[in-house]
Design a protein around this motif. Structure first.
Motif, PDB file in Angstrom:
ATOM      1  N   ASP A   1       0.890  -1.236  -0.118  1.00  0.00           N
ATOM      2  CA  ASP A   1      -0.155  -0.059  -0.019  1.00  0.00           C
ATOM      3  C   ASP A   1       0.923   1.375   0.077  1.00  0.00           C
ATOM      4  OD1 ASP A   1      -2.168  -1.876   0.205  1.00  0.00           O
ATOM      5  OD2 ASP A   1      -1.913  -1.953   2.582  1.00  0.00           O
TER       6      ASP A   1
ATOM      7  N   THR B   1       7.114 -14.572   3.156  1.00  0.00           N
ATOM      8  CA  THR B   1       6.045 -14.971   2.180  1.00  0.00           C
ATOM      9  C   THR B   1       6.067 -13.543   1.254  1.00  0.00           C
ATOM     10  OG1 THR B   1       4.693 -15.637   3.806  1.00  0.00           O
ATOM     11  CG2 THR B   1       3.424 -14.745   2.065  1.00  0.00           C
ATOM     12  N   THR B   2       6.309 -12.459   1.651  1.00  0.00           N
ATOM     13  CA  THR B   2       6.555 -11.300   0.734  1.00  0.00           C
ATOM     14  C   THR B   2       7.813 -11.694  -0.186  1.00  0.00           C
ATOM     15  OG1 THR B   2       5.910  -9.546   2.442  1.00  0.00           O
ATOM     16  CG2 THR B   2       7.184  -8.849   0.654  1.00  0.00           C
TER      17      THR B   2
ATOM     18  N   SER C   1      11.381 -15.938  11.298  1.00  0.00           N
ATOM     19  CA  SER C   1      10.153 -15.939  12.073  1.00  0.00           C
ATOM     20  C   SER C   1       8.913 -15.283  11.589  1.00  0.00           C
ATOM     21  CB  SER C   1      10.584 -15.790  13.688  1.00  0.00           C
ATOM     22  OG  SER C   1      11.389 -14.751  13.783  1.00  0.00           O
ATOM     23  N   ASN C   2       7.757 -15.258  12.292  1.00  0.00           N
ATOM     24  CA  ASN C   2       6.655 -14.775  11.892  1.00  0.00           C
ATOM     25  C   ASN C   2       7.036 -13.385  11.507  1.00  0.00           C
ATOM     26  OD1 ASN C   2       4.843 -16.591  11.737  1.00  0.00           O
ATOM     27  ND2 ASN C   2       4.815 -16.520  14.010  1.00  0.00           N
ATOM     28  N   GLY C   3       6.488 -12.739  10.344  1.00  0.00           N
ATOM     29  CA  GLY C   3       6.327 -11.473   9.979  1.00  0.00           C
ATOM     30  C   GLY C   3       8.014 -10.936   9.346  1.00  0.00           C
ATOM     31  N   ALA C   4       8.856 -11.979   9.420  1.00  0.00           N
ATOM     32  CA  ALA C   4      10.316 -11.477   8.786  1.00  0.00           C
ATOM     33  C   ALA C   4      10.072 -11.059   7.243  1.00  0.00           C
ATOM     34  CB  ALA C   4      11.158 -12.836   8.866  1.00  0.00           C
TER      35      ALA C   4
END
Ligand code: ATP
Length: 246
Positions: free
Chosen positions: A17, A47-48, A41-44
């Motif tokens: 965004d 996936t992006t 870990s999560n949010g690293a």
């Protein structure tokens, strides 16, 4: 970076965004013929990173704002997902998104939709059934009836139907029992031995380091450690933060 890698990500920046910066200058690569793991870990931003490589960032409001991605020497930055796939790069999505109402065989055939040649398609199906005998046994069963581990195998099998040169795996061990995680790891090794390079995104560092040749650690959008998997597994940082201090 090695000379002429199959995949090269350089100084990649991604924003969602136009504001949230999810990747802050990430550089990593997949040498031809290898298995590379990206741990974090999560949010690293794992996936992006996969979305950027597979060209699907636009679907979720993200965009590459700097840097480049090259596959087989050609720029694919910002390339549409379908185009990228045709060039031999295929992603196995997280959460084993199989078609629940289609049979196992129909799911696999859907994965080979771009393969025009019938003989090649049959061959691909045989290869997948050899690799995953459980899918052969359940070929007439609906995808939604498979266990979590079997659905992960089906998702992997579906991706292999187009005989990709680079397989992108998004957290294949997520939600699986240890024994199945082990089995998926062995399958990754076998797929690689049959000639497919693999980029493995894993939160399970032990599994990622066990099956990969080279690994990169991603933290809050930047690579904080990288190297041969065996060496990385021996560092204090990785042992304490990702391998439970063992
Ligand atoms: P997880 O394992 O939890 O999925 P991850 O390492 O894959 O984590 P990402 O999902 O890539 O991490 O998220 C990286 C950052 O980008 C996070 O701060 C996240 O909130 C943000 N983010 C991810 N997707 C979007 C989106 N569609 N819109 C806005 N922000 C997003």
């Amino acid at each position: 970076p090695p000379e002429d890698p199959l995949l090269a990500v350089a100084d990649l920046e991604v924003r969602y965004d136009g504001a949230v910066q999810a990747l802050r200058g990430v550089s990593l690569w997949v040498p031809r013929g290898s298995v590379v793991a990206v741990l974090g870990s999560n949010g690293a931003g794992k996936t992006t990173l996969l979305r950027a490589i597979s060209g699907s960032l636009g679907n979720v409001g993200g965009a590459v704002t700097a840097g480049s991605i090259h596959f087989d020497g050609k720029p694919i930055t910002g390339g549409a997902a379908a185009e990228t796939m045709r060039s031999g790069l295929v992603q196995v999505p997280e959460g084993r998104r199989v078609f629940r109402d289609l049979t196992v065989e129909e799911n696999l055939r859907a994965g080979g939709f771009a393969v025009r040649d019938r003989a090649a398609k049959r061959e691909a199906l045989t290869r997948v059934f050899d690799l995953f005998p459980v899918l052969a046994r359940r070929r007439r069963q609906r995808g939604g009836l498979l266990s979590g581990g079997e659905q992960q195998m089906l998702a992997m099998g579906r991706a292999l139907m187009s005989a990709p040169r680079l397989l992108l795996l998004d957290e294949p061990s997520l939600g699986l029992a240890p024994q199945l995680v082990h089995q998926i790891g062995e399958l990754i090794t076998e797929i690689n031995e049959q000639g497919t390079s693999v980029l493995l995104i894993e939160q399970n560092a032990a599994m990622g380091l066990r099956v990969s040749d080279v690994a990169f650690v991603l933290e809050v959008g930047t690579v904080t450690a990288a190297g041969p998997a065996e060496e990385l597994a021996a560092t204090d940082e990785v042992r304490q933060r990702y391998l439970g201090g063992t």
